[in-house]
Design a protein around this motif. Structure first.
Motif, short mmCIF file in Angstrom:
data_model
loop_
_atom_site.label_atom_id
_atom_site.label_comp_id
_atom_site.label_asym_id
_atom_site.label_seq_id
_atom_site.Cartn_x
_atom_site.Cartn_y
_atom_site.Cartn_z
N PHE A 101 47.56 46.49 35.54
CA PHE A 101 47.01 47.82 35.77
C PHE A 101 45.51 47.87 35.50
O PHE A 101 44.83 48.75 36.00
N LEU A 102 45.02 46.93 34.70
CA LEU A 102 43.60 46.92 34.33
C LEU A 102 42.74 46.28 35.41
O LEU A 102 41.77 46.88 35.88
N SER A 103 43.13 45.07 35.84
CA SER A 103 42.33 44.39 36.88
C SER A 103 42.75 44.82 38.28
O SER A 103 42.15 44.41 39.27
N LYS A 104 43.81 45.62 38.35
CA LYS A 104 44.34 46.13 39.63
C LYS A 104 44.75 44.98 40.56
O LYS A 104 44.34 44.91 41.72
N GLU A 105 45.57 44.09 39.99
CA GLU A 105 46.11 42.97 40.77
C GLU A 105 47.61 42.93 40.56
O GLU A 105 48.11 43.29 39.50
N SER A 106 48.31 42.47 41.57
CA SER A 106 49.76 42.29 41.41
C SER A 106 50.20 40.99 42.07
O SER A 106 49.53 40.47 42.97
#
Length: 319
Positions: free
Chosen positions: A234-239
């Motif tokens: 959720f912080l780096s906006k990666e999944s």
């Protein structure tokens, strides 16, 4: 355009004011803040209209955006609803479960809509994989923050962990069976670090850790389900999505293949879904406008906000 007013012009309130003014779905009428000094400073610096009382603001708008300390959420929401205003209310919905239930009842009675500000539902990394999370059976969430005196008036469960509680409740289609938790107050009067194990009736288990005294920031959740593992940062906006599928007849020479004790082979596939950049706070406010205008259900309902608070309280009760 819906006429909107903001209650509370602190750090987050100012962000809401700016975004409501930018939005094409709202007409920002103004704000009310109980601190005359702060109200004057915000009005002078940004040009927003400062109202002299809550009543005066409520009478001028269709939607009240409540960004006040949690202790005052119930009273602010009650006044707004009784005047027929729709309410957007920051998380946690209220200070107590009784207050949350009362807000739900009032909103139904006065036929107004409400949405709770569980902003991580609008995080683009979560949105990129939300539809791929299917019956997870183990979930692990870490939400660690560096110390900030703002927010220490409430336990870390209500400040930070409640974000992950809401996310987990939105993807696990089962009732909470039991909760075990522990917490330690290190620098505040209430726990600054907490761990909770939430078990669901369908067998799913979620392990959550939240800390506001960490050396680094982390906001990461991992979802384990049949033949797949999904990671959301959720912080780096990666999944990331890791799938296990039956091995094809002619696998690629670089394919990653696992074989279990029974001799069954599975191939591992890695996916990094495209994450579309967005402003999560603007999105939550604008989808609420859409729900009002089209008479549909808001994405984060008052009932869901109340349920997140109920489970958070179950965690706190373990301390």
């Amino acid at each position: 355009m819906l006429k909107a007013g903001v209650l509370g012009a602190g750090h987050l309130g100012k962000i809401h004011l700016r975004l409501l003014q930018q939005s094409t779905k709202y007409d920002l009428v103004g704000f009310y803040d109980p601190s005359k000094e702060n109200a004057k400073n915000v009005a002078d610096e940004f040009g927003y209209k400062a109202f002299n009382s809550i009543e005066e603001l409520i009478n001028a708008v269709d939607v009240v955006d409540i960004v006040t300390p949690t202790l005052s959420h119930f009273e602010c929401a009650k006044q707004a609803i009784e005047k027929g205003c729709h309410i957007f209310i920051e998380k946690p919905i209220t200070n107590t479960i009784l207050e949350a239930e009362a807000i739900k009842t009032l909103a139904s009675q006065y036929h107004v809509k409400g949405q709770v500000g569980h902003v991580e539902r609008f995080n683009p990394a979560f949105l990129a994989v939300k539809d791929k999370i299917d019956n997870p059976m183990f979930i692990e969430a870490h939400r660690l923050a560096e110390f900030n005196p703002r927010g220490t008036d409430v336990p870390v469960v209500l400040d930070l962990m409640i974000h992950d509680i809401d996310i987990i409740l939105s993807v696990v289609q089962s009732k909470v069976k039991n909760v075990h938790a522990s917490g330690v107050a290190v620098i505040s009067e209430t726990p600054d670090i907490a761990n909770a194990r939430i078990a669901f009736e369908n067998g799913c288990v979620a392990n959550l850790t939240a800390s506001r005294i960490s050396m680094k920031n982390m906001r990461k959740s991992r979802f384990f389900q049949k033949d797949a593992y999904i990671s959301v940062n959720f912080l780096s906006k990666e999944s990331e999505l890791v799938r296990m599928k039956d091995v094809p007849e002619n696998p690629d020479e670089f394919a990653m293949i696992l074989q279990n004790a029974e001799g069954i082979k599975k191939q591992i596939y890695f996916e990094n879904p495209e994450v579309e950049d967005n402003n999560a706070i603007l999105d939550e406010l604008e989808t609420f406008a859409d729900a009002i205008n089209t008479n549909t259900t808001p994405i984060v309902t008052l009932s869901q906000g109340a349920e997140a608070l109920r489970v958070a309280q179950m965690v706190i009760d373990c301390f």
